[in-house]
Design a protein around this motif. Structure first.
Motif, PDB file in Angstrom:
ATOM      1  N   ARG A 180       0.219  -9.930 -31.326  1.00 42.36           N
ATOM      2  CA  ARG A 180      -0.854  -8.941 -31.405  1.00 42.36           C
ATOM      3  C   ARG A 180      -1.912  -9.434 -32.387  1.00 42.36           C
ATOM      4  O   ARG A 180      -1.718  -9.366 -33.589  1.00 42.36           O
ATOM      5  CB  ARG A 180      -0.298  -7.599 -31.853  1.00 42.36           C
ATOM      6  N   LYS A 212      -6.126  -9.341 -33.345  1.00 37.36           N
ATOM      7  CA  LYS A 212      -7.437  -8.734 -33.168  1.00 37.36           C
ATOM      8  C   LYS A 212      -8.441  -9.847 -32.871  1.00 37.36           C
ATOM      9  O   LYS A 212      -8.195 -11.025 -33.160  1.00 37.36           O
ATOM     10  CB  LYS A 212      -7.858  -7.995 -34.441  1.00 37.36           C
ATOM     11  N   ALA A 213      -9.590  -9.470 -32.325  1.00 38.07           N
ATOM     12  CA  ALA A 213     -10.648 -10.447 -32.084  1.00 38.07           C
ATOM     13  C   ALA A 213     -11.041 -11.132 -33.392  1.00 38.07           C
ATOM     14  O   ALA A 213     -11.269 -12.344 -33.423  1.00 38.07           O
ATOM     15  CB  ALA A 213     -11.858  -9.771 -31.439  1.00 38.07           C
ATOM     16  N   ASP A 272      -9.132 -11.757 -35.893  1.00 35.04           N
ATOM     17  CA  ASP A 272      -8.077 -12.730 -36.205  1.00 35.04           C
ATOM     18  C   ASP A 272      -8.329 -14.030 -35.445  1.00 35.04           C
ATOM     19  O   ASP A 272      -8.184 -15.126 -35.999  1.00 35.04           O
ATOM     20  CB  ASP A 272      -6.696 -12.194 -35.817  1.00 35.04           C
TER      21      ASP A 272
END
Length: 115
Positions: free
Chosen positions: A54, A56-57, A59
């Motif tokens: 998982r 995030k953009a 990340d």
């Protein structure tokens, strides 16, 4: 990055970003940068964070940015965020996956339990 090719044994991956072939590598310096950015205390903390699947953009921007800088490309995360990759979000995810596998996987392809 003209001339060279990615050397997987050194943890390098190759990607076409903004129409140019680039080498990315999570060097020791790039990993230290990511430990700070992600507020983890060690490499195991990074591996745990990334193994969840998982991201995030933001990340992905940080990972690709650190990989580009580790590969000798001088781009800020803001510049990385503005770059385009043919194939969209799936292509970004593929680059991140390849980069993490090249960094944290054993030569046979299995993820290391203790990087």
């Amino acid at each position: 990055m003209a001339g060279g090719h990615a050397n997987r044994r050194r943890g390098e991956v190759e990607a076409v970003i903004d129409g140019d072939r680039r080498i990315l590598c999570l060097t020791l310096g790039a990993l230290a940068e990511l430990e700070t950015v992600f507020s983890v205390s060690d490499l195991n903390g990074l591996a745990d964070r990334f193994s969840s699947g998982r991201l995030k953009a933001a990340d992905m921007i940080r990972l690709i940015g650190a990989g580009l800088r580790g590969g000798g490309n001088l781009f800020s995360d803001d510049e990385v965020a503005a770059m385009s990759i043919e194939g969209g979000i799936l292509a970004y995810a593929q680059i991140v996956g390849d980069l993490l596998a090249a960094t944290f996987a054993e030569p046979g392809g299995k993820a290391t339990a203790n990087p």
